[in-house]
Design an enzyme around this catalytic site. Sequence first.
Site, PDB file in Angstrom:
ATOM      1  N   ASP A  96       1.122  -1.264  -0.401  1.00  0.00           N
ATOM      2  CA  ASP A  96      -0.198  -0.001  -0.001  1.00  0.00           C
ATOM      3  C   ASP A  96       0.996   1.114   0.216  1.00  0.00           C
ATOM      4  O   ASP A  96       1.526   1.456   0.872  1.00  0.00           O
ATOM      5  CB  ASP A  96      -1.095   0.303   1.528  1.00  0.00           C
ATOM      6  CG  ASP A  96      -1.708   0.792   1.407  1.00  0.00           C
ATOM      7  OD1 ASP A  96      -1.644   2.722   0.432  1.00  0.00           O
ATOM      8  OD2 ASP A  96      -3.128   0.972   1.995  1.00  0.00           O
ATOM      9  N   ALA A 110      -2.625   3.942  -8.678  1.00  0.00           N
ATOM     10  CA  ALA A 110      -3.652   5.172  -7.844  1.00  0.00           C
ATOM     11  C   ALA A 110      -5.036   4.894  -7.805  1.00  0.00           C
ATOM     12  O   ALA A 110      -5.833   4.237  -8.043  1.00  0.00           O
ATOM     13  CB  ALA A 110      -3.644   5.632  -9.541  1.00  0.00           C
ATOM     14  N   THR A 150      -2.067  12.093 -15.375  1.00  0.00           N
ATOM     15  CA  THR A 150      -3.255  11.954 -16.201  1.00  0.00           C
ATOM     16  C   THR A 150      -3.735  13.322 -16.622  1.00  0.00           C
ATOM     17  O   THR A 150      -3.791  14.903 -16.381  1.00  0.00           O
ATOM     18  CB  THR A 150      -4.986  12.251 -15.377  1.00  0.00           C
ATOM     19  OG1 THR A 150      -6.111  12.043 -15.687  1.00  0.00           O
ATOM     20  CG2 THR A 150      -4.471  13.109 -13.976  1.00  0.00           C
ATOM     21  N   ASP A 151      -4.394  13.339 -17.928  1.00  0.00           N
ATOM     22  CA  ASP A 151      -4.704  14.405 -18.541  1.00  0.00           C
ATOM     23  C   ASP A 151      -5.883  15.132 -17.923  1.00  0.00           C
ATOM     24  O   ASP A 151      -6.317  16.311 -18.200  1.00  0.00           O
ATOM     25  CB  ASP A 151      -5.697  14.245 -19.696  1.00  0.00           C
ATOM     26  CG  ASP A 151      -6.569  13.483 -20.412  1.00  0.00           C
ATOM     27  OD1 ASP A 151      -6.866  12.054 -18.996  1.00  0.00           O
ATOM     28  OD2 ASP A 151      -7.763  12.841 -20.989  1.00  0.00           O
ATOM     29  N   TYR A 202     -10.370  14.718  -8.357  1.00  0.00           N
ATOM     30  CA  TYR A 202      -9.366  12.992  -9.061  1.00  0.00           C
ATOM     31  C   TYR A 202      -7.682  14.242  -9.521  1.00  0.00           C
ATOM     32  O   TYR A 202      -6.560  13.424  -9.317  1.00  0.00           O
ATOM     33  CB  TYR A 202     -10.167  12.235  -9.665  1.00  0.00           C
ATOM     34  CG  TYR A 202      -9.007  11.575 -10.516  1.00  0.00           C
ATOM     35  CD1 TYR A 202      -8.539  10.470 -10.656  1.00  0.00           C
ATOM     36  CD2 TYR A 202      -8.961  11.701 -11.746  1.00  0.00           C
ATOM     37  CE1 TYR A 202      -7.940   9.746 -10.747  1.00  0.00           C
ATOM     38  CE2 TYR A 202      -8.157  10.841 -12.907  1.00  0.00           C
ATOM     39  CZ  TYR A 202      -7.603  10.303 -12.250  1.00  0.00           C
ATOM     40  OH  TYR A 202      -6.667   9.531 -12.995  1.00  0.00           O
ATOM     41  N   LYS A 254      -4.588  13.877  -8.231  1.00  0.00           N
ATOM     42  CA  LYS A 254      -3.425  13.752  -9.111  1.00  0.00           C
ATOM     43  C   LYS A 254      -2.084  14.810  -9.568  1.00  0.00           C
ATOM     44  O   LYS A 254      -1.141  14.380  -9.239  1.00  0.00           O
ATOM     45  CB  LYS A 254      -3.950  12.972 -10.721  1.00  0.00           C
ATOM     46  CG  LYS A 254      -4.028  12.240 -10.633  1.00  0.00           C
ATOM     47  CD  LYS A 254      -4.083  10.634 -10.119  1.00  0.00           C
ATOM     48  CE  LYS A 254      -2.644  10.647 -11.217  1.00  0.00           C
ATOM     49  NZ  LYS A 254      -1.990   9.178 -11.345  1.00  0.00           N
ATOM     50  N   TRP A 286      -7.458   8.911 -20.806  1.00  0.00           N
ATOM     51  CA  TRP A 286      -8.657   7.928 -21.476  1.00  0.00           C
ATOM     52  C   TRP A 286      -8.163   6.021 -21.434  1.00  0.00           C
ATOM     53  O   TRP A 286      -8.282   5.658 -22.704  1.00  0.00           O
ATOM     54  CB  TRP A 286      -9.197   7.770 -22.859  1.00  0.00           C
ATOM     55  CG  TRP A 286      -9.793   9.179 -23.090  1.00  0.00           C
ATOM     56  CD1 TRP A 286      -9.945  10.151 -21.859  1.00  0.00           C
ATOM     57  CD2 TRP A 286     -11.517   9.486 -23.429  1.00  0.00           C
ATOM     58  NE1 TRP A 286     -10.523  10.958 -22.017  1.00  0.00           N
ATOM     59  CE2 TRP A 286     -11.297  11.324 -23.071  1.00  0.00           C
ATOM     60  CE3 TRP A 286     -11.158   9.133 -25.176  1.00  0.00           C
ATOM     61  CZ2 TRP A 286     -12.083  12.204 -23.961  1.00  0.00           C
ATOM     62  CZ3 TRP A 286     -12.126  10.222 -25.673  1.00  0.00           C
ATOM     63  CH2 TRP A 286     -12.877  11.528 -24.838  1.00  0.00           C
TER      64      TRP A 286
HETATM   65  N1  LIG Z   1      -7.662   4.774 -16.086  1.00  0.00           N
HETATM   66  C1  LIG Z   1      -7.608   6.020 -17.322  1.00  0.00           C
HETATM   67  O1  LIG Z   1      -8.419   6.187 -18.174  1.00  0.00           O
HETATM   68  C2  LIG Z   1      -6.521   7.061 -16.605  1.00  0.00           C
HETATM   69  C3  LIG Z   1      -6.509   7.779 -17.789  1.00  0.00           C
HETATM   70  C4  LIG Z   1      -5.270   8.584 -17.154  1.00  0.00           C
HETATM   71  C5  LIG Z   1      -4.453   8.579 -16.498  1.00  0.00           C
HETATM   72  N2  LIG Z   1      -4.725   7.610 -15.925  1.00  0.00           N
HETATM   73  C6  LIG Z   1      -3.461   7.147 -14.992  1.00  0.00           C
HETATM   74  O2  LIG Z   1      -2.357   5.998 -15.048  1.00  0.00           O
HETATM   75  C7  LIG Z   1      -2.339   5.345 -13.785  1.00  0.00           C
HETATM   76  C8  LIG Z   1      -2.734   3.740 -13.788  1.00  0.00           C
HETATM   77  O3  LIG Z   1      -4.528   3.261 -14.181  1.00  0.00           O
HETATM   78  P1  LIG Z   1      -5.147   2.456 -14.466  1.00  0.00           P
HETATM   79  O4  LIG Z   1      -5.990   2.259 -15.500  1.00  0.00           O
HETATM   80  O5  LIG Z   1      -4.143   1.330 -14.611  1.00  0.00           O
HETATM   81  O6  LIG Z   1      -5.614   2.137 -13.113  1.00  0.00           O
HETATM   82  P2  LIG Z   1      -6.576   1.129 -12.400  1.00  0.00           P
HETATM   83  O7  LIG Z   1      -7.044  -0.278 -13.321  1.00  0.00           O
HETATM   84  O8  LIG Z   1      -7.713   1.657 -11.144  1.00  0.00           O
HETATM   85  O9  LIG Z   1      -5.345   0.496 -11.246  1.00  0.00           O
HETATM   86  C9  LIG Z   1      -4.846   1.196  -9.871  1.00  0.00           C
HETATM   87  C10 LIG Z   1      -4.165   0.366  -9.029  1.00  0.00           C
HETATM   88  O10 LIG Z   1      -3.915   0.742  -8.287  1.00  0.00           O
HETATM   89  C11 LIG Z   1      -4.076   0.148  -6.764  1.00  0.00           C
HETATM   90  N3  LIG Z   1      -4.161   0.957  -5.635  1.00  0.00           N
HETATM   91  C12 LIG Z   1      -5.366   2.043  -5.634  1.00  0.00           C
HETATM   92  N4  LIG Z   1      -4.406   2.233  -4.000  1.00  0.00           N
HETATM   93  C13 LIG Z   1      -3.257   1.604  -3.857  1.00  0.00           C
HETATM   94  C14 LIG Z   1      -2.912   2.315  -2.848  1.00  0.00           C
HETATM   95  N5  LIG Z   1      -3.013   3.001  -1.778  1.00  0.00           N
HETATM   96  N6  LIG Z   1      -1.089   1.459  -3.197  1.00  0.00           N
HETATM   97  C15 LIG Z   1      -1.082   0.585  -3.996  1.00  0.00           C
HETATM   98  N7  LIG Z   1      -2.498   0.242  -5.181  1.00  0.00           N
HETATM   99  C16 LIG Z   1      -2.962   1.134  -5.004  1.00  0.00           C
HETATM  100  C17 LIG Z   1      -5.798   0.035  -6.835  1.00  0.00           C
HETATM  101  O11 LIG Z   1      -6.013  -1.418  -6.181  1.00  0.00           O
HETATM  102  P3  LIG Z   1      -7.307  -1.306  -5.949  1.00  0.00           P
HETATM  103  O12 LIG Z   1      -7.985  -2.021  -6.754  1.00  0.00           O
HETATM  104  O13 LIG Z   1      -7.401  -2.609  -4.771  1.00  0.00           O
HETATM  105  O14 LIG Z   1      -7.330  -0.477  -5.696  1.00  0.00           O
HETATM  106  C18 LIG Z   1      -4.907  -0.712  -8.294  1.00  0.00           C
HETATM  107  O15 LIG Z   1      -5.197  -2.216  -8.943  1.00  0.00           O
HETATM  108  C19 LIG Z   1      -2.889   5.850 -12.867  1.00  0.00           C
HETATM  109  O16 LIG Z   1      -1.939   6.884 -12.481  1.00  0.00           O
HETATM  110  C20 LIG Z   1      -4.051   6.665 -13.184  1.00  0.00           C
HETATM  111  O17 LIG Z   1      -4.082   8.211 -12.305  1.00  0.00           O
HETATM  112  C21 LIG Z   1      -5.623   6.329 -15.683  1.00  0.00           C
END
Ligand SMILES: NC(=O)c1ccc[n+]([C@@H]2O[C@H](COP(=O)([O-])OP(=O)(O)OC[C@H]3O[C@@H](n4cnc5c(N)ncnc54)[C@H](OP(=O)(O)O)[C@@H]3O)[C@@H](O)[C@H]2O)c1
Length: 298
Positions: A37, A61, A102-103, A126, A130, A151
Amino acid sequence: MIRLLVTGAGGQVGRALLEAAPLVDVLVTGLGHSSLDITRKDEVAERIAAERPDIVVNAAAYTAVDKAESETEAAFAANETGPANLAAACDTLGMPLIHLSTDYVFDGRAEGPYGEDDPVAPLGTYGRSKEAGERAVRRSNSRHVILRTAWVFGASGHNFLRTVLRLAEDRDELRIVDDQYGCPTPARDIADAVLTLAPQLLERPETAGTYHFCGAGPTTWFGFADAIVEAAAPLTGRRPRLVPIPSSAYPTPAPRPANSVLDCRKIGETFGIGQRPWREGLAAALATCFDNPAGTAH
Ligand SMILES: NC(=O)c1ccc[n+]([C@@H]2O[C@H](COP(=O)([O-])OP(=O)(O)OC[C@H]3O[C@@H](n4cnc5c(N)ncnc54)[C@H](OP(=O)(O)O)[C@@H]3O)[C@@H](O)[C@H]2O)c1
């Protein structure tokens, strides 16, 4: 061989990194949420010291954009405190950190694509959390890359592709927002970008900084949904009618930027990383979904 430690390894980008790293001879250790964590400062420092990778990638995240409005503390813990802990631990050990952002740090009022140096002005919790995380990383570790993306989608995890596929199963009509512009990005392409820049960051510390990376071809959520339905129809036999609607007809707890298209020239010029049309990644993700139909259900 480079050794990478990935936090948030159970998420979309985390999983893609674990899949892609062995293909380019990178040794990767993935730590999911239950293994580490990132909000726990001492555990973060101890674990990174014990693993001693060459580089840490933070893919962890809090990504629930709307829920963050009512869970501010949880969002800031994961998105600000967590990266601050990782950046400080890496800095102590002289290790670079690649941190994903993120965007949604932008307010969407710009006319064209956002560059890395454009002013940030997040609209929701959010985005604010970030953005605070970005500042924490810059403050604590000069050997960082902050990689803003947008996205994100893939064959697994919570994402728009899977939501549209699920809704298309039993609805004949989908109403989708058509006035927010952005760039869908396959999780796998982000993983490939990270794996391409990691060795260069190690060799050329002066490349540290903030970069944008997303799929090529800006669209709206409606355009993205249309491409999904079109590409999936031959596989599912389902082709619901799509109705474009304005954001005002689909109010959400968190406002979204109307334009979050990212200018990705800097990552190309610095690391030779090009953008791929997101439609190619869509085809690949759909092929994976339908090779493994169990993976498509939440
Ligand atoms: N998804 C999008 O559309 C998007 C868009 C722009 C940027 N991003 C950025 O890209 C990155 C990756 O996103 P993603 O889509 O792969 O996200 P994701 O699928 O939601 O995965 C995030 C992971 O982080 C884990 N997590 C949450 N809190 C935590 C903590 N305190 N310690 C350790 N692990 C933790 C979550 O576990 P749990 O499920 O157990 O909480 C999940 O496995 C992030 O930085 C996000 O902000 C994402």
